[in-house]
Design a protein around this motif. Structure first.
Motif, PDB file in Angstrom:
ATOM      1  N   ALA A 155      33.998  36.633  44.467  1.00  0.00           N
ATOM      2  CA  ALA A 155      33.781  35.193  44.606  1.00  0.00           C
ATOM      3  C   ALA A 155      32.414  34.904  45.211  1.00  0.00           C
ATOM      4  CB  ALA A 155      34.885  34.589  45.474  1.00  0.00           C
ATOM      5  N   GLN A 156      32.025  35.687  46.188  1.00  0.00           N
ATOM      6  CA  GLN A 156      30.717  35.506  46.819  1.00  0.00           C
ATOM      7  C   GLN A 156      29.592  35.704  45.817  1.00  0.00           C
ATOM      8  OE1 GLN A 156      30.174  37.965  50.296  1.00  0.00           O
ATOM      9  NE2 GLN A 156      27.986  37.590  50.401  1.00  0.00           N
ATOM     10  N   ALA A 157      29.780  36.637  44.885  1.00  0.00           N
ATOM     11  CA  ALA A 157      28.766  36.927  43.873  1.00  0.00           C
ATOM     12  C   ALA A 157      28.849  35.983  42.677  1.00  0.00           C
ATOM     13  CB  ALA A 157      28.899  38.374  43.398  1.00  0.00           C
ATOM     14  N   GLY A 158      29.775  35.030  42.705  1.00  0.00           N
ATOM     15  CA  GLY A 158      29.892  34.071  41.607  1.00  0.00           C
ATOM     16  C   GLY A 158      30.558  34.627  40.369  1.00  0.00           C
ATOM     17  N   ILE A 159      31.381  35.655  40.526  1.00  0.00           N
ATOM     18  CA  ILE A 159      32.069  36.262  39.390  1.00  0.00           C
ATOM     19  C   ILE A 159      33.470  35.667  39.279  1.00  0.00           C
ATOM     20  CG2 ILE A 159      32.984  38.413  38.433  1.00  0.00           C
ATOM     21  CD1 ILE A 159      30.793  39.908  39.932  1.00  0.00           C
ATOM     22  N   SER A 160      33.805  35.129  38.114  1.00  0.00           N
ATOM     23  CA  SER A 160      35.143  34.612  37.884  1.00  0.00           C
ATOM     24  C   SER A 160      36.041  35.746  37.393  1.00  0.00           C
ATOM     25  CB  SER A 160      35.128  33.475  36.865  1.00  0.00           C
ATOM     26  OG  SER A 160      34.685  33.946  35.602  1.00  0.00           O
ATOM     27  N   THR A 161      37.313  35.697  37.754  1.00  0.00           N
ATOM     28  CA  THR A 161      38.236  36.764  37.382  1.00  0.00           C
ATOM     29  C   THR A 161      39.527  36.194  36.808  1.00  0.00           C
ATOM     30  OG1 THR A 161      39.139  36.820  39.640  1.00  0.00           O
ATOM     31  CG2 THR A 161      37.371  38.377  39.117  1.00  0.00           C
ATOM     32  N   HIS A 162      40.067  36.895  35.825  1.00  0.00           N
ATOM     33  CA  HIS A 162      41.411  36.609  35.317  1.00  0.00           C
ATOM     34  C   HIS A 162      42.248  37.829  35.671  1.00  0.00           C
ATOM     35  CE1 HIS A 162      44.606  34.984  32.872  1.00  0.00           C
ATOM     36  NE2 HIS A 162      44.685  36.136  32.207  1.00  0.00           N
ATOM     37  N   VAL A 163      43.215  37.641  36.560  1.00  0.00           N
ATOM     38  CA  VAL A 163      43.958  38.761  37.139  1.00  0.00           C
ATOM     39  C   VAL A 163      45.343  38.870  36.517  1.00  0.00           C
ATOM     40  CG1 VAL A 163      44.868  39.773  39.267  1.00  0.00           C
ATOM     41  CG2 VAL A 163      42.696  38.517  39.308  1.00  0.00           C
ATOM     42  N   ILE A 164      45.689  40.080  36.105  1.00  0.00           N
ATOM     43  CA  ILE A 164      47.021  40.370  35.591  1.00  0.00           C
ATOM     44  C   ILE A 164      47.614  41.508  36.420  1.00  0.00           C
ATOM     45  CG2 ILE A 164      48.359  41.257  33.642  1.00  0.00           C
ATOM     46  CD1 ILE A 164      46.350  39.909  31.796  1.00  0.00           C
ATOM     47  N   VAL A 165      48.747  41.232  37.068  1.00  0.00           N
ATOM     48  CA  VAL A 165      49.473  42.262  37.814  1.00  0.00           C
ATOM     49  C   VAL A 165      50.491  42.878  36.858  1.00  0.00           C
ATOM     50  CG1 VAL A 165      50.922  42.761  39.808  1.00  0.00           C
ATOM     51  CG2 VAL A 165      49.156  40.981  39.962  1.00  0.00           C
ATOM     52  N   THR A 166      50.369  44.165  36.609  1.00  0.00           N
ATOM     53  CA  THR A 166      51.212  44.807  35.597  1.00  0.00           C
ATOM     54  C   THR A 166      52.647  44.968  36.100  1.00  0.00           C
ATOM     55  OG1 THR A 166      50.547  47.008  36.363  1.00  0.00           O
ATOM     56  CG2 THR A 166      49.250  46.016  34.603  1.00  0.00           C
ATOM     57  N   ASP A 167      53.593  44.892  35.145  1.00  0.00           N
ATOM     58  CA  ASP A 167      55.018  44.959  35.471  1.00  0.00           C
ATOM     59  C   ASP A 167      55.655  46.297  35.107  1.00  0.00           C
ATOM     60  OD1 ASP A 167      55.121  42.303  36.409  1.00  0.00           O
ATOM     61  OD2 ASP A 167      55.313  41.543  34.366  1.00  0.00           O
ATOM     62  N   TYR A 168      55.010  47.061  34.232  1.00  0.00           N
ATOM     63  CA  TYR A 168      55.636  48.291  33.756  1.00  0.00           C
ATOM     64  C   TYR A 168      54.538  49.242  33.282  1.00  0.00           C
ATOM     65  CZ  TYR A 168      54.920  45.698  29.412  1.00  0.00           C
ATOM     66  OH  TYR A 168      54.361  44.958  28.396  1.00  0.00           O
ATOM     67  N   ALA A 169      54.906  50.487  33.043  1.00  0.00           N
ATOM     68  CA  ALA A 169      53.950  51.481  32.552  1.00  0.00           C
ATOM     69  C   ALA A 169      53.401  51.054  31.195  1.00  0.00           C
ATOM     70  CB  ALA A 169      54.624  52.854  32.442  1.00  0.00           C
TER      71      ALA A 169
END
Length: 283
Positions: free
Chosen positions: A166-180
């Protein structure tokens, strides 16, 4: 280190109430302590610092509230304009500091100007140089394996990595995985990879393997190549992959940056430093 290049800005600014000559070129930000006279400690070398522009994380202009919280003692001489208001302006540069054992940390230096316009000129000039670095990511797709290692991946990302992005101005789309193989399957079919500059996995070597397999498959499908045909020539993937170590084994991360420290890896991603797989294998 990069050559200095053409000088863009040169000003006398203060760091902790001490005067410095501060210079900005396309490649370097340098601040050198001014010497008031030739007789002033002639045998003491003047303090000089330089940071490659490519390793500057961010620059921000300090607001009046943060400036007013500074300790107001006899060493801080206030500069006031005609109506008695404080007209100092400050900006802070965050940059990479190299530590022992290949670790990187975020260091900061705050420069104080006598004029607001000069402060804004410095901030906008540094930001222009950072924006011109094409290797830096602006948007990242992040996969977090919450079950790997000691189940600390989500905490590591939220507490140590996300604030730096965030400090570097990078936007992120985060996905927390549910399974292998969740990340692999998502990359194969659902991920809108054209929207991102890179993919980041927060986990161990198994998570990295998922990302590789998913991207290789997806790239072939998008290029009209049959990934199941052994006679096909595979198309290269243009997306870069970043690794934030949070697994039980982080061999790949250690082989690329020399340490399994998540802050170091995050800073490598921010400044856009990359290695080819063949280089990493011989690191």
């Amino acid at each position: 280190m990069d050559r200095p290049g053409r000088l863009l800005l040169l000003s006398e600014l203060c760091v902790r109430n001490v005067a410095y000559d501060v210079a900005l070129s396309r490649f370097l930000l340098t601040w050198k302590r001014r010497v008031s006279s030739p007789m002033y400690r002639p045998f003491r070398p003047s303090l000089s610092h330089s940071v490659p522009v490519s390793e500057i994380i961010s620059v921000r202009e300090e607001d009046k509230e943060s400036g007013s919280r500074r300790k107001d003692d006899s060493t801080w001489k206030k500069i006031k304009d005609g109506d008695g208001t404080d007209c100092r302006k400050s900006f802070t540069v965050s940059y990479v500091e190299r530590c022992r054992q290949h670790r990187w940390r975020c260091a900061e230096v705050t420069f104080t100007c006598t004029e607001g316009a000069l402060c804004q000129t410095w901030v906008s000039s540094i930001r222009e140089q950072l924006a011109s670095i094409s290797s830096r990511p602006r948007s990242l797709l992040v996969y977090i394996n919450p079950y790997g290692g000691k189940c600390q991946a989500k905490h590591i990302f939220e507490q140590k990595v996300a604030p730096l992005f965030a400090q570097a101005g990078i936007s992120t789309h985060v996905i927390v995985t549910d399974y292998a193989n969740h990340a692999r399957d998502h990359l194969r079919t659902d991920a809108e990879i054209n929207k991102f500059d890179g993919v980041v996995c927060v986990g161990g070597d198994g998570m990295f393997s998922e990302i590789i397999h998913g991207l290789v498959w997806r790239t072939q499908i998008d290029c009209g190549v049959d990934p199941n045909c052994p006679d096909e020539t595979l198309s290269p993937c243009s997306l870069r992959i970043g690794i934030i170590p949070a697994g039980s084994t982080d061999c790949i991360c250690f082989a690329t940056v020399g340490t399994n420290d998540p802050i170091t890896s995050a800073l490598h991603i921010i400044v856009g430093q990359s290695q080819s797989p063949s280089t990493a294998a011989h690191h």
